[in-house]
Scaffold this motif. Structure first.
Motif, short mmCIF file in Angstrom:
data_model
loop_
_atom_site.label_atom_id
_atom_site.label_comp_id
_atom_site.label_asym_id
_atom_site.label_seq_id
_atom_site.Cartn_x
_atom_site.Cartn_y
_atom_site.Cartn_z
N LYS A 361 0.86 -1.64 -0.08
CA LYS A 361 0.87 0.05 -0.25
C LYS A 361 0.84 1.51 0.05
CE LYS A 361 -4.19 -1.87 2.26
NZ LYS A 361 -5.00 -1.31 2.72
N PRO A 362 1.60 1.14 0.72
CA PRO A 362 2.70 2.35 0.67
C PRO A 362 3.37 2.85 -0.50
CG PRO A 362 3.26 0.84 3.15
CD PRO A 362 2.76 0.69 2.39
N GLY A 363 3.80 1.96 -1.26
CA GLY A 363 4.77 1.33 -2.42
C GLY A 363 3.15 2.34 -3.80
N TYR A 364 2.14 1.37 -3.74
CA TYR A 364 1.33 2.17 -4.67
C TYR A 364 1.11 3.84 -4.16
CZ TYR A 364 0.75 -1.92 -7.19
OH TYR A 364 1.17 -2.54 -8.35
N ALA A 365 0.59 3.96 -2.76
CA ALA A 365 -0.19 5.09 -2.16
C ALA A 365 1.72 6.46 -3.03
CB ALA A 365 0.23 5.51 -0.80
N ALA A 366 2.61 6.23 -2.73
CA ALA A 366 3.64 6.85 -3.34
C ALA A 366 3.87 7.13 -4.93
CB ALA A 366 5.66 5.91 -2.97
N LEU A 367 3.33 6.10 -5.81
CA LEU A 367 3.13 5.95 -6.76
C LEU A 367 1.59 7.07 -7.03
CD1 LEU A 367 3.54 3.21 -7.84
CD2 LEU A 367 5.39 4.74 -8.48
N ARG A 368 1.17 6.97 -6.77
CA ARG A 368 -0.13 8.14 -7.08
C ARG A 368 -0.18 9.35 -6.60
NH1 ARG A 368 -3.44 3.28 -5.64
NH2 ARG A 368 -2.96 3.27 -3.21
N SER A 369 1.05 9.56 -5.89
CA SER A 369 1.55 10.66 -5.23
C SER A 369 1.56 11.47 -6.41
CB SER A 369 1.67 11.02 -3.54
OG SER A 369 1.66 10.82 -2.75
N GLU A 370 2.82 10.82 -6.67
CA GLU A 370 2.86 11.26 -8.08
C GLU A 370 2.35 11.97 -9.40
OE1 GLU A 370 6.41 8.29 -9.99
OE2 GLU A 370 7.26 8.62 -7.96
N TRP A 371 1.28 11.19 -9.61
CA TRP A 371 0.72 11.78 -10.57
C TRP A 371 -0.10 12.92 -9.90
CZ3 TRP A 371 -5.11 11.67 -9.79
CH2 TRP A 371 -5.53 12.23 -10.80
N LEU A 372 -0.54 13.16 -8.28
CA LEU A 372 -1.40 14.15 -8.15
C LEU A 372 -0.26 15.66 -7.89
CD1 LEU A 372 -2.84 12.09 -5.21
CD2 LEU A 372 -4.10 13.36 -7.07
N PHE A 373 1.11 15.52 -7.41
CA PHE A 373 1.76 16.78 -7.81
C PHE A 373 2.90 17.40 -9.11
CE2 PHE A 373 6.39 17.67 -8.20
CZ PHE A 373 6.72 19.23 -7.42
N ARG A 374 2.09 16.20 -10.06
CA ARG A 374 2.30 16.38 -11.69
C ARG A 374 1.07 17.41 -11.99
NH1 ARG A 374 4.46 11.63 -12.67
NH2 ARG A 374 2.88 10.48 -13.71
N ARG A 375 -0.09 16.89 -11.65
CA ARG A 375 -1.60 17.31 -11.43
C ARG A 375 -1.17 18.40 -11.34
NH1 ARG A 375 -7.00 14.98 -10.28
NH2 ARG A 375 -6.53 15.88 -8.03
N GLU A 376 -0.29 18.98 -10.25
CA GLU A 376 -1.13 20.54 -9.62
C GLU A 376 -0.12 20.88 -10.50
OE1 GLU A 376 -3.91 21.36 -7.21
OE2 GLU A 376 -4.23 19.53 -7.80
#
Length: 381
Positions: A361-376
């Motif tokens: 779960k932390p591994g996938y959360a980190a990957l999702r955070s990358e997408w959210l960071f790029r979107r913002e």
């Protein structure tokens, strides 16, 4: 073609798929050798029956032979890999390289299966085979950790249906259950060799409270699955892709589950699905028509696996990539398959929970955070 909502997360990139933590439950040791290793071991051991001695051409030969659409011909390719896995040194090397290759692909937990009885052509005792493979798995874990990749690998001991040694191999698996072996399996031709031929092995394992999976529902249909579950008591189904034969999809899109399919779903019986391999052996016509899409929608305990990485020229990342392209899966879908697999592993419950909570779960959360960071960041430009 599916139309995605404008705010839907984009499909994961190849780099994200590679870095995503993965769990692999169905991978054959003798189906995942490096082509160069096959060539080198053949030369060392005087094995002169390889169809090609150039690693690249040999890799092409394995893939072409496996692409025949016939499970029987697919299984014939193992003559050469098993042929060079007849010494302790070869077995340990192959096992270590297997773990290293999986770790490089982002696999954090794997169950590697092999049939000890197939590695006795030069006089090895069954115990020597198991100990050599266990040594190689541990060496692979150590070398992967030294390179910054944590991976855990357990062994499944497989009995070949046609050899009638299932009880002997089950007893072997039970002796080594606290020394690297996490469970038992049967494999080989389904037609003519139903799992009920090995009932004595399964009854023994149940008495010993040990884990086992059964190759079922790949080349043969619903009777194979029913016997594996109701007569033998399998914890998981190796492949199980033919459960689709008990699911009706009507013209209006509604779905009706037969009693066996409903039982498999309701009991949360894990399906060790291997998309590329299933297509090669004719168990599914294409990725788009592979039952995994429907099984995921219906909430079956579906998992994604490689089966034989050499023969299928595949990896967990490639399997995930095909599913992303075909079904527009997101990181959430890949995490769902991964958590399913970890829940279904043959290690203690608390250790499975720790892998899910501390690694997956932390591994996938980190990957999702990358997408959210790029979107913002894109919004701010």
């Amino acid at each position: 073609m599916t139309t995605l909502p404008p705010d839907a997360p984009p499909p994961p990139t190849p780099d994200q798929i590679l870095r995503a933590p993965k769990v692999l439950l169905h991978d054959h040791l003798d189906g995942g050798l490096r082509p160069a290793t096959v060539v080198e071991l053949a030369a060392e051991q005087g094995y002169d029956r390889l169809p090609e001695t150039d690693p690249a051409r040999l890799a092409d030969w394995f893939r072409a032979s496996a692409d025949s659409g016939s499970l029987v011909r697919y299984l014939e390719t193992f003559t050469h890999t098993v042929g060079v896995m007849q010494t302790p040194e070869a077995l340990a090397r192959v096992a270590a390289e297997c773990v290293l290759d999986l770790a490089a692909d982002g696999v954090v937990y794997a169950e590697i299966r092999y049939a000890p009885e197939q590695h006795q052509e030069r006089g090895l005792r069954l115990e020597e085979v198991v100990e050599a493979v266990n040594e190689g798995l541990r060496e692979g874990e150590r070398r992967a950790a030294a390179g910054g990749r944590r991976v855990r690998a357990g062994a499944l001991l497989t009995a070949m249906r046609q050899a009638a040694r299932a009880l002997e191999i089950a007893e072997l698996a039970n002796r080594y259950r606290d020394a690297g072996v996490v469970g038992f399996d049967i494999a080989g031709p389904e037609a003519g060799f139903p799992p009920t031929r090995s009932l004595d092995a399964f009854e023994f394992l149940k008495r010993e409270n040990n884990h086992f999976t059964i190759h079922a529902g790949e080349a043969f249909g619903l009777p194979s699955i029913w016997q594996a579950l109701q007569w033998c008591g399998a914890d998981r189904l190796g492949h199980g892709v033919r459960i689709i034969d008990d699911i009706e999809v009507r013209e209006d899109g509604s779905v009706s589950l037969g009693r066996l399919a409903a039982y498999v779903r309701d009991k949360r019986i894990p399906l060790e699905l291997c998309p590329t391999s299933n297509i090669q052996t004719g168990a599914a016509p294409s990725y788009a028509e592979h039952p995994i899409g429907l099984l995921r929608r219906l909430g079956f305990r579906a998992t994604v696996n490689t089966d034989n990485r050499l023969m299928s020229d595949t990896s967990m990342s490639r399997e995930f990539t095909q599913l992303v392209r075909t079904f527009h899966y997101t990181l959430d879908d890949l995490q769902w398959f991964t958590v399913n697999a970890m829940k279904s592993a043959f290690i203690p419950f608390d250790e499975r929970l720790a892998m899910i909570g501390d690694v997956i779960k932390p591994g996938y959360a980190a990957l999702r955070s990358e997408w959210l960071f790029r979107r913002e960041a894109d919004k701010g430009t």
